[in-house]
Write an enzyme that holds these catalytic residues in place. Sequence first.
Site, mmCIF file in Angstrom:
data_model
loop_
_atom_site.group_PDB
_atom_site.id
_atom_site.type_symbol
_atom_site.label_atom_id
_atom_site.label_comp_id
_atom_site.label_asym_id
_atom_site.label_seq_id
_atom_site.Cartn_x
_atom_site.Cartn_y
_atom_site.Cartn_z
ATOM 1 N N HIS A 1 -12.155 -6.466 6.048
ATOM 2 C CA HIS A 1 -11.923 -5.633 4.864
ATOM 3 C C HIS A 1 -11.486 -6.558 3.735
ATOM 4 C CE1 HIS A 1 -10.691 -2.386 2.262
ATOM 5 N NE2 HIS A 1 -9.504 -2.981 2.130
ATOM 6 N N SER B 1 -5.472 -1.795 0.728
ATOM 7 C CA SER B 1 -6.400 -0.952 -0.016
ATOM 8 C C SER B 1 -5.744 -0.516 -1.325
ATOM 9 C CB SER B 1 -6.753 0.268 0.840
ATOM 10 O OG SER B 1 -7.726 1.032 0.203
ATOM 11 N N GLY C 1 -6.384 -4.051 -5.840
ATOM 12 C CA GLY C 1 -7.136 -4.544 -6.996
ATOM 13 C C GLY C 1 -8.193 -5.585 -6.675
ATOM 14 N N LYS C 2 -8.617 -5.660 -5.427
ATOM 15 C CA LYS C 2 -9.643 -6.633 -5.035
ATOM 16 C C LYS C 2 -10.957 -6.382 -5.769
ATOM 17 C CE LYS C 2 -9.222 -5.453 -0.704
ATOM 18 N NZ LYS C 2 -8.094 -4.507 -0.750
ATOM 19 N N SER C 3 -11.408 -5.148 -5.770
ATOM 20 C CA SER C 3 -12.681 -4.810 -6.415
ATOM 21 C C SER C 3 -12.615 -4.978 -7.919
ATOM 22 C CB SER C 3 -13.081 -3.366 -6.081
ATOM 23 O OG SER C 3 -13.288 -3.220 -4.701
ATOM 24 N N ASP D 1 -15.589 -4.595 -0.120
ATOM 25 C CA ASP D 1 -15.054 -3.675 0.877
ATOM 26 C C ASP D 1 -15.261 -4.182 2.302
ATOM 27 O OD1 ASP D 1 -13.515 -1.396 1.405
ATOM 28 O OD2 ASP D 1 -15.315 -0.310 2.029
ATOM 29 N N GLU E 1 -16.792 0.545 -5.191
ATOM 30 C CA GLU E 1 -16.027 1.728 -5.585
ATOM 31 C C GLU E 1 -14.929 1.298 -6.547
ATOM 32 O OE1 GLU E 1 -12.619 4.786 -3.985
ATOM 33 O OE2 GLU E 1 -13.586 3.438 -2.554
ATOM 34 N N ARG F 1 5.953 -22.034 -5.811
ATOM 35 C CA ARG F 1 5.919 -22.352 -7.234
ATOM 36 C C ARG F 1 5.370 -23.741 -7.510
ATOM 37 N NH1 ARG F 1 11.302 -20.417 -10.041
ATOM 38 N NH2 ARG F 1 10.057 -21.083 -11.799
#
Length: 181
Positions: free
Chosen positions: A12, A29, A32-34, A51, A76, A117
């Site tokens: 996924h 899910s 903000g990957k898409s 997805d 999507e 950092r």
Amino acid sequence: LDNIFAPRTSIHGTLVDVYGVGLLYTGKSGIGKSECALDLVERGHRLVADDVVKVIKRAPDVIIGQVDERIGHHMEIRGVGIINVEKLFGIRSVRIQKRIEVEVNLELWEESKEYDRLGIEDRYTTLLGIEIPVVTIPVSPGKNITVISEIISMNHMLKVAGENAAEKFVQRLTEELARRK
């Protein structure tokens, strides 16, 4: 036959070709990957899969991510619905497969958590028995994950070429402190 019997799995996530480097985005899910992938495509990078990423071990140290044929280059976007990236942006905006070189794990920012950092210690994850670098990016409002993604890609290319900015910075700082003493 090697391809047919190669170890494989599905993940996924979202796979994007950013400056020639395969970045695999993972995270919960809705993180903000898409949306990040869509922004990268708009900037001229190429979507491989969204997805569901099919992962295949092609050599002892090579893993390839592929688009799932059932999903294709559809995506999507919550609030908008299903879009076809190839139809919207053209054939140059997509790829069928790409070597996975870096995992970018997106997670919600936690104020109490310590985040890297300096970038001195490389962190790794394992996919199908192959170690790849993993970068964890804390997501918060206003953070530009797209630009950070481009930096991750370019920094990875420099590291592969033997140039590690973080190590050189610490070395230079240590030498300066020793000189001042």
